[in-house]
Every structure is written in structure tokens, then in C-alpha cells.
Design a protein around this motif. Structure first.
Motif, PDB file in Angstrom:
ATOM      1  N   LEU A   1       0.832  -1.201   0.000  1.00  0.00           N
ATOM      2  CA  LEU A   1       0.000   0.000   0.000  1.00  0.00           C
ATOM      3  C   LEU A   1       0.873   1.259   0.000  1.00  0.00           C
ATOM      4  O   LEU A   1       0.634   2.195  -0.775  1.00  0.00           O
ATOM      5  N   ALA A   2       1.893   1.292   0.840  1.00  0.00           N
ATOM      6  CA  ALA A   2       2.777   2.456   0.905  1.00  0.00           C
ATOM      7  C   ALA A   2       3.665   2.541  -0.328  1.00  0.00           C
ATOM      8  O   ALA A   2       3.889   3.633  -0.868  1.00  0.00           O
ATOM      9  N   LEU A   3       4.186   1.409  -0.786  1.00  0.00           N
ATOM     10  CA  LEU A   3       5.055   1.430  -1.961  1.00  0.00           C
ATOM     11  C   LEU A   3       4.290   1.856  -3.206  1.00  0.00           C
ATOM     12  O   LEU A   3       4.830   2.558  -4.067  1.00  0.00           O
ATOM     13  N   ASP A   4       3.035   1.434  -3.314  1.00  0.00           N
ATOM     14  CA  ASP A   4       2.235   1.801  -4.467  1.00  0.00           C
ATOM     15  C   ASP A   4       1.980   3.310  -4.506  1.00  0.00           C
ATOM     16  O   ASP A   4       1.951   3.911  -5.587  1.00  0.00           O
ATOM     17  N   ARG A   5       1.793   3.919  -3.345  1.00  0.00           N
ATOM     18  CA  ARG A   5       1.540   5.365  -3.311  1.00  0.00           C
ATOM     19  C   ARG A   5       2.830   6.157  -3.495  1.00  0.00           C
ATOM     20  O   ARG A   5       2.851   7.167  -4.195  1.00  0.00           O
ATOM     21  N   ALA A   6       3.915   5.727  -2.872  1.00  0.00           N
ATOM     22  CA  ALA A   6       5.159   6.507  -2.911  1.00  0.00           C
ATOM     23  C   ALA A   6       5.928   6.298  -4.211  1.00  0.00           C
ATOM     24  O   ALA A   6       6.553   7.222  -4.728  1.00  0.00           O
ATOM     25  N   GLY A   7       5.927   5.083  -4.739  1.00  0.00           N
ATOM     26  CA  GLY A   7       6.700   4.803  -5.941  1.00  0.00           C
ATOM     27  C   GLY A   7       8.199   4.884  -5.667  1.00  0.00           C
ATOM     28  O   GLY A   7       8.676   4.615  -4.560  1.00  0.00           O
ATOM     29  N   TRP A   8       8.947   5.304  -6.681  1.00  0.00           N
ATOM     30  CA  TRP A   8      10.402   5.391  -6.539  1.00  0.00           C
ATOM     31  C   TRP A   8      10.837   6.517  -5.606  1.00  0.00           C
ATOM     32  O   TRP A   8      11.982   6.532  -5.144  1.00  0.00           O
ATOM     33  N   SER A   9       9.945   7.449  -5.316  1.00  0.00           N
ATOM     34  CA  SER A   9      10.309   8.520  -4.377  1.00  0.00           C
ATOM     35  C   SER A   9      10.527   7.985  -2.973  1.00  0.00           C
ATOM     36  O   SER A   9      11.090   8.689  -2.121  1.00  0.00           O
ATOM     37  N   PHE A  10      10.094   6.763  -2.717  1.00  0.00           N
ATOM     38  CA  PHE A  10      10.333   6.150  -1.411  1.00  0.00           C
ATOM     39  C   PHE A  10      11.822   6.020  -1.121  1.00  0.00           C
ATOM     40  O   PHE A  10      12.244   6.062   0.028  1.00  0.00           O
ATOM     41  N   LEU A  11      12.634   5.885  -2.170  1.00  0.00           N
ATOM     42  CA  LEU A  11      14.078   5.735  -1.993  1.00  0.00           C
ATOM     43  C   LEU A  11      14.812   7.068  -1.998  1.00  0.00           C
ATOM     44  O   LEU A  11      15.995   7.106  -1.633  1.00  0.00           O
ATOM     45  N   THR A  12      14.153   8.146  -2.389  1.00  0.00           N
ATOM     46  CA  THR A  12      14.836   9.440  -2.522  1.00  0.00           C
ATOM     47  C   THR A  12      14.325  10.507  -1.572  1.00  0.00           C
ATOM     48  O   THR A  12      14.925  11.573  -1.480  1.00  0.00           O
ATOM     49  N   THR A  13      13.242  10.253  -0.850  1.00  0.00           N
ATOM     50  CA  THR A  13      12.674  11.231   0.081  1.00  0.00           C
ATOM     51  C   THR A  13      13.272  11.029   1.461  1.00  0.00           C
ATOM     52  O   THR A  13      13.370   9.894   1.942  1.00  0.00           O
ATOM     53  N   ALA A  14      13.673  12.129   2.107  1.00  0.00           N
ATOM     54  CA  ALA A  14      14.289  12.046   3.428  1.00  0.00           C
ATOM     55  C   ALA A  14      13.266  12.189   4.555  1.00  0.00           C
ATOM     56  O   ALA A  14      13.475  11.647   5.642  1.00  0.00           O
ATOM     57  N   ASP A  15      12.191  12.925   4.345  1.00  0.00           N
ATOM     58  CA  ASP A  15      11.202  13.159   5.403  1.00  0.00           C
ATOM     59  C   ASP A  15      10.427  11.880   5.700  1.00  0.00           C
ATOM     60  O   ASP A  15      10.350  10.961   4.875  1.00  0.00           O
TER      61      ASP A  15
END
Length: 335
Positions: free
Chosen positions: A56-70
Motif C-alpha cells: 500500500l505504501a510502496l504503491d503510493r510513494a513509488g520510486w520517491s520512497f528511496l529518494t525522500t528524506a522526510d
């Protein structure tokens, strides 16, 4: 003549040899295969469960999950860039501390210590590996941290021109600068984790060093080598694969350490490259910190962070196994 030639050809074909291993060997082989398959099944189930809960979280965040610091899952702004950098830095400091200690201890135990002292030291190292993480965390908070601050200040003063050792807001010429700039840092957490993984690395190196071929040892002595010369020319080259493999296994252990790191660091969600400066983070400490207060979506985000740590640790461990298997240390010796 044709029949003779055909008979000669038939005689040249090697016969397949088959030996019946017997019922006990077949049962033992089946038990080993079942155990190996069970381990792989459990590992796949753990990874599948984490991926299912994290989808659920990976589907919403996408690749930004690996690049977002907050880290604010409920507002849709979350990622593991900061905690991933902190995890790698803490593990790197731990490996830099643990590998020299483990190598020296393993060489002394296997090559220099008397048989009676060797047994005692082996027991001590094994007991150190069994000490709970919380004990190391308490030791780091109440004993190590205050005593290592002068060292951290000295490194920042004389090596602060290296970006990773720089401390923002610290004045090297001010002896009254607040020590809080150096507390709860990546450096202190790495020292504690390094002491935790050193016994594991030492045990692996010790076993590898003790398996160095006796014939090559005696050959080095026969050629006039000293004990250190024999170690340098025989033991260390033979154990290189085991040293690398043990180091990577210790690295995998350091990447997942939770309670000791959580007790020491001051969690921040900024990408913190300065190892001596207060404030850092790690994936495991993030999960421990936010697990109790997470919403349903926040729990999915934490599961995604755990899945990333699971994959990273798995890659490190598989790489270590591959290196050991392809080295002389992982091969059988005729000596």
C-alpha cells in the motif's frame, strides 16, 4: 572384423557406477534437504509478508520512497533516504572498528596463544557474541559516550577538513564548546555496534585461519620464515576469502541492529553525512520509534522500510556466502 571393431567400441564406453548409499544415508540426505528447504521457505514467507504489508505504501510513494528524506506517511511525504544513509554510515563505522580488532584477536588465538589460553579466549569471544544488544546499548550510553567525546573532538579538530569528519557549529579553537555537538552521533553508535559484531567476525576468521594447510606452514618455516612471515605468506592469503566473508556477515548484522542504536542516537530525518555530529537515524531505529503510534498507512510505510532493510541484508549475506565458497578458505584442503 566389423564385429570385432564394434565390440572394441562397446568396451571403450565407460560403465556407469552406482552405489546404493543405504537407508541411513538416504534418510540423512532427506533430512538435510528438508532443513534447507524449510529455511528457504521461511525466508520467502518473511519477505512475502513484508512485501504484502508494504504494498500500500510502496504503491503510493513509488520510486520517491528511496529518494525522500522526510518521514510523514499520513501526509503522503515519506521515504527512507535519510534513514538508509544513516544505516549505511553506522554499519561502515562499525566495520572499520570491528575488522582490525577481530583480525588481531583471531590471529593471536589461532597462532600465538598457548592451548590452554586459546580455549579460554575462544570461550570469552563466544560469550561476548551472546551478550544481549540492550547491554551493549546501556554500556554505550552510560560509559562509552562520555569517554569518547574527547576523541571525537580531536578528530573533528584535526581532520575536520574532510567533509565526513566536519561538525557544523563547532569551533575547534573554543575549549568550552558544548559537548552536546558530539553526543548521540553516528560515530558513537558505530563504536557500540562494532564491539557487538567483532566477536562474530573473530569467530569466523579464527576458524578459517586454523584451517590453513599444515604442509604450507611447515614449508614456510623450512624456507626460513619467521612466524609473522609464515602468517603473512600462508595464513592470510589462505584466509582472505573467509576474512571478507566474515566481514560482510558482520556488516549484515550491523545493518539490522536496533535496540543498541536506538538507545544511543538522536533520531533526525535529514541526510546526515557528518559521522561525528549529533543526530542520525537508521531503518531499524525508525521502526522501533514509530511502531507504537503508527496508523494503518503508517504501519504499511514501516513495513516498506523493513522490506528494504530485509533485501539489503539478504544481498550482503548472499555476497558473503558466494565469496567464501569461491575462495581457498571455502574449499577442502588436502593437508
Amino acid at each position: 572384423m566389423t564385429a570385432t571393431a564394434a565390440g572394441a567400441v562397446d568396451n571403450d564406453v565407460p560403465r556407469r557406477l552406482y552405489a546404493d548409499p543405504g537407508l541411513p544415508d538416504r534418510v540423512f540426505r532427506a533430512v538435510l534437504r528438508s532443513g534447507g528447504g524449510l529455511v528457504l521457505t521461511v525466508m520467502l514467507l518473511v519477505g512475502g509478508f513484508l512485501l504484502y504489508r508494504a504494498w500500500l505504501a510502496l504503491d503510493r510513494a513509488g520510486w520517491s520512497f528511496l529518494t525522500t528524506a522526510d518521514w510523514a506517511p499520513d501526509s503522503g511525504n515519506f521515504g527512507i533516504a535519510a534513514v538508509l544513509v544513516g544505516t549505511v554510515l553506522i554499519a561502515s563505522v562499525a566495520v572499520c572498528v570491528a575488522v582490525p580488532l577481530a583480525t588481531g584477536a583471531a590471529l593471536y588465538i589461532s597462532e600465538y596463544a598457548s592451548p590452554r589460553l586459546r580455549r579460554t579466549l575462544i570461550s570469552v569471544v563466544d560469550l561476548m557474541a551472546a551478550v544481549p544488544s540492550v547491554v551493549y546499548g546501556l554500556w554505550g550510553v552510560f560509559l562509552l559516550q562520555d569517554r569518547v567525546l574527547p576523541t571525537a573532538r580531536w578528530i573533528a579538530t584535526y581532520f575536520g577538513w574532510i567533509p565526513v569528519f566536519d561538525v557544523e557549529g563547532a569551533d575547534p579553537n573554543d575549549p568550552l564548546a558544548p559537548p552536546s555537538l558530539y553526543t548521540s552521533s553516528t560515530f558513537i553508535a558505530g563504536l557500540v555496534v562494532g564491539m557487538m559484531i567483532a566477536p562474530i567476525i573473530c569467530s569466523i576468521m579464527r576458524e578459517v585461519f586454523s584451517q590453513a594447510p599444515a604442509g604450507e606452514r611447515e614449508g614456510a618455516y623450512a624456507l626460513g620464515a619467521t612466524r609473522w612471515g609464515m602468517i603473512r605468506s600462508v595464513v592470510l592469503p589462505f584466509g582472505r576469502g573467509g576474512m571478507i566473508g566474515g566481514t560482510m556477515l558482520g556488516l549484515g548484522r550491523a545493518l539490522g541492529e536496533t535496540i543498541a542504536v536506538y538507545m544511543i542516537i538522536s533520531v533526525t530525518f535529514d541526510i546526515q553525512w557528518h559521522v561525528l555530529q549529533s543526530g542520525t537515524s537508521s531503518v531499524s531505529s525508525l521502526i522501533a520509534l514509530r511502531y507504537g503510534e503508527a496508523s494503518e498507512f503508517g504501519m504499511s510505510a514501516l513495513m516498506a522500510a523493513g522490506f528494504a532493510l530485509f533485501v539489503m541484508t539478504l544481498i550482503v549475506n548472499f555476497a558473503a556466502s558466494s565469496i567464501v565458497a569461491r575462495s581457498r578458505s571455502g574449499a577442502a584442503s588436502d593437508a
